[in-house]
Design a protein around this motif. Structure first.
Motif, PDB file in Angstrom:
ATOM      1  N   GLN A  49      12.179  -4.871  -1.807  1.00 15.75           N
ATOM      2  CA  GLN A  49      10.914  -4.341  -1.309  1.00 15.75           C
ATOM      3  C   GLN A  49       9.690  -4.925  -1.999  1.00 15.75           C
ATOM      4  N   SER A  55       6.248  -6.224   8.048  1.00 20.90           N
ATOM      5  CA  SER A  55       6.143  -4.777   8.215  1.00 20.90           C
ATOM      6  C   SER A  55       7.512  -4.161   8.447  1.00 20.90           C
ATOM      7  N   VAL A 115       7.597   6.459   5.978  1.00 18.93           N
ATOM      8  CA  VAL A 115       6.711   5.511   5.298  1.00 18.93           C
ATOM      9  C   VAL A 115       6.614   4.249   6.144  1.00 18.93           C
ATOM     10  N   TYR A 117       5.267   0.394   5.923  1.00 15.81           N
ATOM     11  CA  TYR A 117       4.855  -0.666   5.011  1.00 15.81           C
ATOM     12  C   TYR A 117       4.320  -1.829   5.830  1.00 15.81           C
ATOM     13  N   SER A 119       2.153  -5.837   5.281  1.00 12.52           N
ATOM     14  CA  SER A 119       1.424  -6.826   4.490  1.00 12.52           C
ATOM     15  C   SER A 119      -0.054  -6.737   4.852  1.00 12.52           C
ATOM     16  N   ALA A 128       4.566  -6.523   1.461  1.00 15.58           N
ATOM     17  CA  ALA A 128       4.170  -5.321   2.191  1.00 15.58           C
ATOM     18  C   ALA A 128       3.921  -4.177   1.214  1.00 15.58           C
ATOM     19  N   LYS A 129       2.945  -3.339   1.542  1.00 12.53           N
ATOM     20  CA  LYS A 129       2.634  -2.143   0.745  1.00 12.53           C
ATOM     21  C   LYS A 129       2.674  -0.929   1.661  1.00 12.53           C
ATOM     22  N   ALA A 130       2.924   0.239   1.088  1.00 10.38           N
ATOM     23  CA  ALA A 130       2.921   1.470   1.873  1.00 10.38           C
ATOM     24  C   ALA A 130       1.514   1.700   2.416  1.00 10.38           C
ATOM     25  N   ARG A 131       1.385   1.810   3.728  1.00  8.46           N
ATOM     26  CA  ARG A 131       0.083   2.023   4.385  1.00  8.46           C
ATOM     27  C   ARG A 131      -0.064   3.446   4.906  1.00  8.46           C
ATOM     28  N   LYS A 133       2.125   7.333   4.743  1.00 14.09           N
ATOM     29  CA  LYS A 133       3.258   8.118   4.251  1.00 14.09           C
ATOM     30  C   LYS A 133       3.010   9.559   4.643  1.00 14.09           C
TER      31      LYS A 133
END
Length: 154
Positions: A49, A55, A115, A117, A119, A128-131, A133
Protein backbone atom coordinates in the motif's frame (compact mmCIF):
# COMPACT_ATOMS: atom_id res chain seq x y z
CA UNK A 1 -34.50 -1.78 2.54
CA UNK A 2 -34.44 -4.81 4.82
CA UNK A 3 -31.06 -6.38 5.39
CA UNK A 4 -30.49 -9.51 3.34
CA UNK A 5 -28.69 -12.53 4.72
CA UNK A 6 -24.91 -12.25 4.64
CA UNK A 7 -22.23 -14.86 5.10
CA UNK A 8 -18.50 -14.14 5.48
CA UNK A 9 -17.88 -15.04 1.83
CA UNK A 10 -20.98 -13.67 0.10
CA UNK A 11 -22.68 -10.44 0.97
CA UNK A 12 -26.00 -10.19 -0.82
CA UNK A 13 -26.59 -6.49 -0.15
CA UNK A 14 -24.34 -3.71 -1.32
CA UNK A 15 -24.19 0.06 -1.38
CA UNK A 16 -24.29 2.13 -4.56
CA UNK A 17 -22.33 5.22 -3.56
CA UNK A 18 -22.00 8.38 -5.68
CA UNK A 19 -18.90 10.49 -5.10
CA UNK A 20 -18.10 14.03 -6.15
CA UNK A 21 -14.52 15.14 -6.56
CA UNK A 22 -12.58 18.30 -7.13
CA UNK A 23 -8.84 17.75 -7.33
CA UNK A 24 -7.82 15.48 -4.49
CA UNK A 25 -10.98 16.12 -2.44
CA UNK A 26 -13.25 13.09 -2.96
CA UNK A 27 -16.52 13.01 -0.98
CA UNK A 28 -19.55 10.71 -0.92
CA UNK A 29 -22.70 12.65 -1.85
CA UNK A 30 -25.40 9.96 -2.10
CA UNK A 31 -25.87 6.30 -1.23
CA UNK A 32 -28.48 3.65 -1.80
CA UNK A 33 -28.58 0.13 -0.44
CA UNK A 34 -29.18 -2.37 -3.23
CA UNK A 35 -29.88 -6.10 -3.23
CA UNK A 36 -26.92 -7.36 -5.23
CA UNK A 37 -23.50 -8.92 -4.82
CA UNK A 38 -20.67 -6.41 -5.26
CA UNK A 39 -18.09 -7.06 -7.96
CA UNK A 40 -15.20 -9.26 -6.88
CA UNK A 41 -11.81 -7.93 -6.04
CA UNK A 42 -8.36 -8.84 -4.84
CA UNK A 43 -6.96 -7.61 -1.54
CA UNK A 44 -4.12 -5.11 -1.78
CA UNK A 45 -1.38 -6.42 0.54
CA UNK A 46 -0.60 -4.03 3.41
CA UNK A 47 3.11 -4.03 2.52
CA UNK A 48 2.27 -2.86 -1.04
CA UNK A 49 0.00 0.00 0.00
CA UNK A 50 2.84 2.47 0.65
CA UNK A 51 3.90 2.35 -2.99
CA UNK A 52 0.61 1.53 -4.77
CA UNK A 53 -0.29 4.22 -7.30
CA UNK A 54 -3.68 4.76 -8.90
CA UNK A 55 -6.90 4.13 -7.00
CA UNK A 56 -8.51 1.37 -5.01
CA UNK A 57 -11.24 0.89 -2.42
CA UNK A 58 -11.44 -1.42 0.56
CA UNK A 59 -13.93 -2.41 3.24
CA UNK A 60 -12.51 -3.17 6.67
CA UNK A 61 -14.89 -5.22 8.81
CA UNK A 62 -15.86 -4.37 12.35
CA UNK A 63 -13.30 -1.67 13.04
CA UNK A 64 -10.36 -4.03 12.60
CA UNK A 65 -7.27 -3.56 10.44
CA UNK A 66 -7.91 -6.49 8.12
CA UNK A 67 -9.66 -5.66 4.87
CA UNK A 68 -12.55 -7.95 3.96
CA UNK A 69 -12.82 -6.68 0.37
CA UNK A 70 -10.83 -4.40 -1.91
CA UNK A 71 -10.86 -3.55 -5.58
CA UNK A 72 -8.64 -1.51 -7.90
CA UNK A 73 -10.58 1.19 -9.76
CA UNK A 74 -9.81 3.65 -12.54
CA UNK A 75 -8.25 6.89 -11.25
CA UNK A 76 -11.39 9.04 -10.83
CA UNK A 77 -9.69 12.39 -10.18
CA UNK A 78 -7.10 12.63 -12.98
CA UNK A 79 -6.16 16.10 -14.18
CA UNK A 80 -5.97 14.95 -17.81
CA UNK A 81 -8.13 13.00 -20.26
CA UNK A 82 -7.52 10.87 -23.31
CA UNK A 83 -8.36 12.56 -26.62
CA UNK A 84 -8.86 10.34 -29.65
CA UNK A 85 -7.50 11.94 -32.81
CA UNK A 86 -8.97 11.71 -36.31
CA UNK A 87 -5.85 9.85 -37.52
CA UNK A 88 -6.53 7.09 -34.97
CA UNK A 89 -3.91 8.30 -32.49
CA UNK A 90 -4.47 9.10 -28.85
CA UNK A 91 -3.11 12.00 -26.84
CA UNK A 92 -3.70 13.37 -23.35
CA UNK A 93 -4.98 16.87 -22.66
CA UNK A 94 -5.29 18.86 -19.43
CA UNK A 95 -8.78 18.78 -17.95
CA UNK A 96 -10.19 20.06 -14.68
CA UNK A 97 -10.12 17.21 -12.15
CA UNK A 98 -13.74 17.47 -11.08
CA UNK A 99 -16.85 15.41 -11.58
CA UNK A 100 -18.78 12.46 -10.16
CA UNK A 101 -18.53 8.68 -10.23
CA UNK A 102 -20.30 5.71 -8.63
CA UNK A 103 -19.04 2.58 -6.91
CA UNK A 104 -20.75 -0.57 -5.69
CA UNK A 105 -19.35 -1.74 -2.36
CA UNK A 106 -20.42 -4.78 -0.30
CA UNK A 107 -22.35 -4.23 2.93
CA UNK A 108 -20.39 -5.90 5.73
CA UNK A 109 -22.55 -4.24 8.37
CA UNK A 110 -22.77 -0.80 10.01
CA UNK A 111 -19.48 -1.12 11.92
CA UNK A 112 -17.42 -1.86 8.79
CA UNK A 113 -15.33 1.00 7.39
CA UNK A 114 -15.01 1.97 3.74
CA UNK A 115 -11.78 3.63 2.52
CA UNK A 116 -11.12 5.10 -0.93
CA UNK A 117 -7.46 5.58 -1.86
CA UNK A 118 -6.31 7.69 -4.81
CA UNK A 119 -3.06 9.11 -6.12
CA UNK A 120 -2.89 12.91 -6.48
CA UNK A 121 -4.90 14.23 -9.43
CA UNK A 122 -1.88 15.91 -11.01
CA UNK A 123 0.60 13.12 -10.17
CA UNK A 124 -1.12 9.75 -10.77
CA UNK A 125 2.23 7.95 -10.57
CA UNK A 126 2.62 8.84 -6.89
CA UNK A 127 1.45 6.57 -4.08
CA UNK A 128 -2.26 6.51 -3.35
CA UNK A 129 -3.47 8.10 -0.10
CA UNK A 130 -6.74 7.69 1.77
CA UNK A 131 -9.11 10.35 0.36
CA UNK A 132 -12.39 9.25 1.94
CA UNK A 133 -13.00 7.12 5.01
CA UNK A 134 -16.39 6.43 6.55
CA UNK A 135 -18.36 3.82 8.41
CA UNK A 136 -20.97 2.00 6.36
CA UNK A 137 -23.56 3.13 8.93
CA UNK A 138 -22.96 6.71 7.71
CA UNK A 139 -24.12 5.77 4.22
CA UNK A 140 -27.72 5.62 5.42
CA UNK A 141 -27.61 9.34 6.23
CA UNK A 142 -26.36 10.12 2.72
CA UNK A 143 -29.22 8.13 1.21
CA UNK A 144 -31.78 9.92 3.35
CA UNK A 145 -30.66 13.31 2.08
CA UNK A 146 -29.05 14.47 5.33
CA UNK A 147 -25.95 16.65 4.98
CA UNK A 148 -22.70 14.71 4.57
CA UNK A 149 -20.58 17.21 6.54
CA UNK A 150 -20.47 14.87 9.54
CA UNK A 151 -19.01 12.03 7.44
CA UNK A 152 -15.33 11.83 8.26
CA UNK A 153 -12.82 12.66 5.58
CA UNK A 154 -9.54 10.79 5.52
Amino acid sequence: MAKAHATPDRVSTSWRVRFAYRGDDIRPVAAEQVRMIAPGGALVPREAQERWSGSYVEVIAGGGRDARWSRAIAQPNRADRELFLEDGGVTRIDAPPEGEFELIIPDYGPDATFVLYASPAKAPEQAAKARTKLRLADLERLGSGRPSDDVSKA
